[in-house]
Design a protein around this motif. Structure first.
Motif, PDB file in Angstrom:
ATOM      1  N   GLN A  19      35.315  16.517 -28.744  1.00 24.06           N
ATOM      2  CA  GLN A  19      35.215  15.070 -28.527  1.00 24.06           C
ATOM      3  C   GLN A  19      36.618  14.488 -28.376  1.00 24.06           C
ATOM      4  N   ALA A  20      36.724  13.351 -27.696  1.00 25.81           N
ATOM      5  CA  ALA A  20      38.021  12.691 -27.555  1.00 25.81           C
ATOM      6  C   ALA A  20      38.574  12.405 -28.941  1.00 25.81           C
ATOM      7  N   CYS A  21      39.841  12.680 -29.115  1.00 23.40           N
ATOM      8  CA  CYS A  21      40.506  12.516 -30.405  1.00 23.40           C
ATOM      9  C   CYS A  21      40.303  11.089 -30.929  1.00 23.40           C
ATOM     10  N   GLY A  22      40.606  10.096 -30.111  1.00 22.41           N
ATOM     11  CA  GLY A  22      40.368   8.715 -30.477  1.00 22.41           C
ATOM     12  C   GLY A  22      41.398   8.094 -31.405  1.00 22.41           C
ATOM     13  N   ARG A  23      42.425   8.872 -31.857  1.00 21.89           N
ATOM     14  CA  ARG A  23      43.460   8.272 -32.706  1.00 21.89           C
ATOM     15  C   ARG A  23      44.362   7.361 -31.881  1.00 21.89           C
ATOM     16  N   ALA A  24      44.992   6.406 -32.514  1.00 19.93           N
ATOM     17  CA  ALA A  24      45.881   5.463 -31.832  1.00 19.93           C
ATOM     18  C   ALA A  24      47.088   6.200 -31.246  1.00 19.93           C
ATOM     19  N   THR A  25      47.535   5.742 -30.083  1.00 21.52           N
ATOM     20  CA  THR A  25      48.672   6.377 -29.403  1.00 21.52           C
ATOM     21  C   THR A  25      50.006   5.977 -30.017  1.00 21.52           C
ATOM     22  N   GLY A  26      50.032   4.977 -30.829  1.00 22.45           N
ATOM     23  CA  GLY A  26      51.284   4.573 -31.458  1.00 22.45           C
ATOM     24  C   GLY A  26      52.277   3.995 -30.471  1.00 22.45           C
ATOM     25  N   GLY A  27      51.793   3.441 -29.385  1.00 20.21           N
ATOM     26  CA  GLY A  27      52.674   2.825 -28.399  1.00 20.21           C
ATOM     27  C   GLY A  27      53.251   3.795 -27.393  1.00 20.21           C
ATOM     28  N   ALA A  28      52.802   5.062 -27.387  1.00 19.30           N
ATOM     29  CA  ALA A  28      53.307   6.034 -26.421  1.00 19.30           C
ATOM     30  C   ALA A  28      52.949   5.595 -25.003  1.00 19.30           C
ATOM     31  N   PRO A  29      53.774   5.938 -24.011  1.00 18.80           N
ATOM     32  CA  PRO A  29      53.498   5.530 -22.632  1.00 18.80           C
ATOM     33  C   PRO A  29      52.448   6.404 -21.945  1.00 18.80           C
ATOM     34  N   PHE A  30      51.732   7.208 -22.727  1.00 20.43           N
ATOM     35  CA  PHE A  30      50.671   8.052 -22.191  1.00 20.43           C
ATOM     36  C   PHE A  30      49.592   8.144 -23.261  1.00 20.43           C
ATOM     37  N   PRO A  31      48.385   8.461 -22.867  1.00 25.36           N
ATOM     38  CA  PRO A  31      47.268   8.409 -23.814  1.00 25.36           C
ATOM     39  C   PRO A  31      47.169   9.623 -24.742  1.00 25.36           C
ATOM     40  N   LEU A  32      48.218   9.819 -25.576  1.00 27.36           N
ATOM     41  CA  LEU A  32      48.228  10.900 -26.561  1.00 27.36           C
ATOM     42  C   LEU A  32      48.666  10.335 -27.902  1.00 27.36           C
ATOM     43  N   CYS A  33      48.015  10.783 -28.967  1.00 27.48           N
ATOM     44  CA  CYS A  33      48.404  10.367 -30.314  1.00 27.48           C
ATOM     45  C   CYS A  33      49.667  11.126 -30.729  1.00 27.48           C
ATOM     46  N   PRO A  34      50.371  10.666 -31.741  1.00 26.38           N
ATOM     47  CA  PRO A  34      51.593  11.358 -32.179  1.00 26.38           C
ATOM     48  C   PRO A  34      51.385  12.834 -32.525  1.00 26.38           C
ATOM     49  N   ALA A  35      50.239  13.196 -33.087  1.00 26.41           N
ATOM     50  CA  ALA A  35      49.984  14.606 -33.431  1.00 26.41           C
ATOM     51  C   ALA A  35      49.908  15.464 -32.169  1.00 26.41           C
ATOM     52  N   HIS A  36      49.238  14.956 -31.123  1.00 22.42           N
ATOM     53  CA  HIS A  36      49.147  15.722 -29.888  1.00 22.42           C
ATOM     54  C   HIS A  36      50.482  15.740 -29.144  1.00 22.42           C
ATOM     55  N   VAL A  37      51.259  14.662 -29.218  1.00 22.71           N
ATOM     56  CA  VAL A  37      52.598  14.663 -28.619  1.00 22.71           C
ATOM     57  C   VAL A  37      53.450  15.740 -29.289  1.00 22.71           C
ATOM     58  N   ALA A  38      53.369  15.844 -30.619  1.00 20.07           N
ATOM     59  CA  ALA A  38      54.130  16.867 -31.346  1.00 20.07           C
ATOM     60  C   ALA A  38      53.681  18.271 -30.933  1.00 20.07           C
ATOM     61  N   SER A  39      52.387  18.461 -30.728  1.00 21.88           N
ATOM     62  CA  SER A  39      51.881  19.773 -30.287  1.00 21.88           C
ATOM     63  C   SER A  39      52.425  20.132 -28.912  1.00 21.88           C
ATOM     64  N   VAL A  40      52.451  19.144 -28.008  1.00 19.26           N
ATOM     65  CA  VAL A  40      52.987  19.383 -26.661  1.00 19.26           C
ATOM     66  C   VAL A  40      54.478  19.713 -26.747  1.00 19.26           C
ATOM     67  N   ALA A  41      55.212  18.976 -27.582  1.00 20.31           N
ATOM     68  CA  ALA A  41      56.652  19.237 -27.729  1.00 20.31           C
ATOM     69  C   ALA A  41      56.898  20.633 -28.294  1.00 20.31           C
ATOM     70  N   ASP A  42      56.128  21.051 -29.290  1.00 17.48           N
ATOM     71  CA  ASP A  42      56.270  22.396 -29.866  1.00 17.48           C
ATOM     72  C   ASP A  42      55.988  23.463 -28.822  1.00 17.48           C
ATOM     73  N   TRP A  43      54.920  23.261 -28.048  1.00 21.66           N
ATOM     74  CA  TRP A  43      54.587  24.232 -27.007  1.00 21.66           C
ATOM     75  C   TRP A  43      55.711  24.299 -25.979  1.00 21.66           C
ATOM     76  N   SER A  44      56.232  23.155 -25.579  1.00 21.07           N
ATOM     77  CA  SER A  44      57.301  23.114 -24.577  1.00 21.07           C
ATOM     78  C   SER A  44      58.535  23.857 -25.066  1.00 21.07           C
ATOM     79  N   GLU A  45      58.948  23.627 -26.316  1.00 23.92           N
ATOM     80  CA  GLU A  45      60.121  24.319 -26.856  1.00 23.92           C
ATOM     81  C   GLU A  45      59.893  25.822 -26.926  1.00 23.92           C
ATOM     82  N   ALA A  46      58.686  26.240 -27.311  1.00 24.75           N
ATOM     83  CA  ALA A  46      58.395  27.674 -27.406  1.00 24.75           C
ATOM     84  C   ALA A  46      58.359  28.316 -26.025  1.00 24.75           C
ATOM     85  N   HIS A  47      57.827  27.595 -25.053  1.00 29.66           N
ATOM     86  CA  HIS A  47      57.671  28.158 -23.710  1.00 29.66           C
ATOM     87  C   HIS A  47      58.956  28.058 -22.895  1.00 29.66           C
TER      88      HIS A  47
END
Length: 192
Positions: A19-47
């Motif tokens: 299901q859609a996460c639905g957590r607040a984006t915290g003002g991010a310029p894209f529709p991702l919550c801070p937890a998912h932004v952190a996951s993307v950043a971790d993946w990017s650094e690892a890759h």
């Protein structure tokens, strides 16, 4: 940067249940919550890794710029993995270069297999460019710009045609030393 649509104030990525996460984006310029932004950043650094200064100069090529991965460091110039053993039985790689130095209104065209040592002994204002090549390439450049040569030296008047040649060599190269380090790394890789 883009502006998110007005409705993009909650995260759209699916949670563990699909299901859609639905957590607040915290003002991010894209529709991702801070937890998912952190996951993307971790993946990017690892890759992709993170570019940074190496803990010490690369043993293979001398570069100071590296890429930090979770598994360790790699040289950004020659891709040697920090900590890997170099074959000390092999001679250091040799890369002959034609160098172009500026001192005031003159340009020196010379050649060496050890530019750091050679250029340390020559008074100059700026390293303009390196060109892969040995004495034969240097001789061709001396003949090419013979009309600009000062006496019988390796110094030439900084005229537009010589400056254009140097500009072509330096095009897209921020630091000639980084280019030289890459050439050393390539030569080391070819040695095995």
């Amino acid at each position: 940067m883009f502006d998110p649509p007005p409705a993009a104030t909650v995260c759209i990525l699916p949670d563990a249940a699909g299901q859609a996460c639905g957590r607040a984006t915290g003002g991010a310029p894209f529709p991702l919550c801070p937890a998912h932004v952190a996951s993307v950043a971790d993946w990017s650094e690892a890759h992709w890794g993170t570019t940074d200064l190496l803990p010490s100069p690369c043993r293979a090529c001398g570069s100071r710029i590296g890429v930090r991965y979770p598994s360790g460091w790699a040289c950004a110039a020659c891709e040697w993995r920090v900590g890997d053993v170099l074959d000390d039985g092999l001679p250091p790689p040799r890369v002959d270069v034609v160098y172009y130095l500026r001192f005031r209104d003159r340009i020196k065209i010379g050649t060496t297999a050890n530019p750091r040592q050679r250029l340390a002994r020559i008074w100059h204002d700026e390293v303009l460019a390196f060109e892969r090549g040995d004495r034969l390439v240097e001789r061709r450049r001396h003949e090419q710009f013979a009309a600009l040569r000062l006496d019988r030296s390796e110094w030439f008047t900084a005229a537009p045609d010589l400056e254009e040649h140097v500009g072509r060599l330096a095009a897209g190269v921020v630091d000639p030393w980084a280019l030289y380090a890459r050439w050393l790394g390539e030569a080391a890789a070819l040695q095995g």
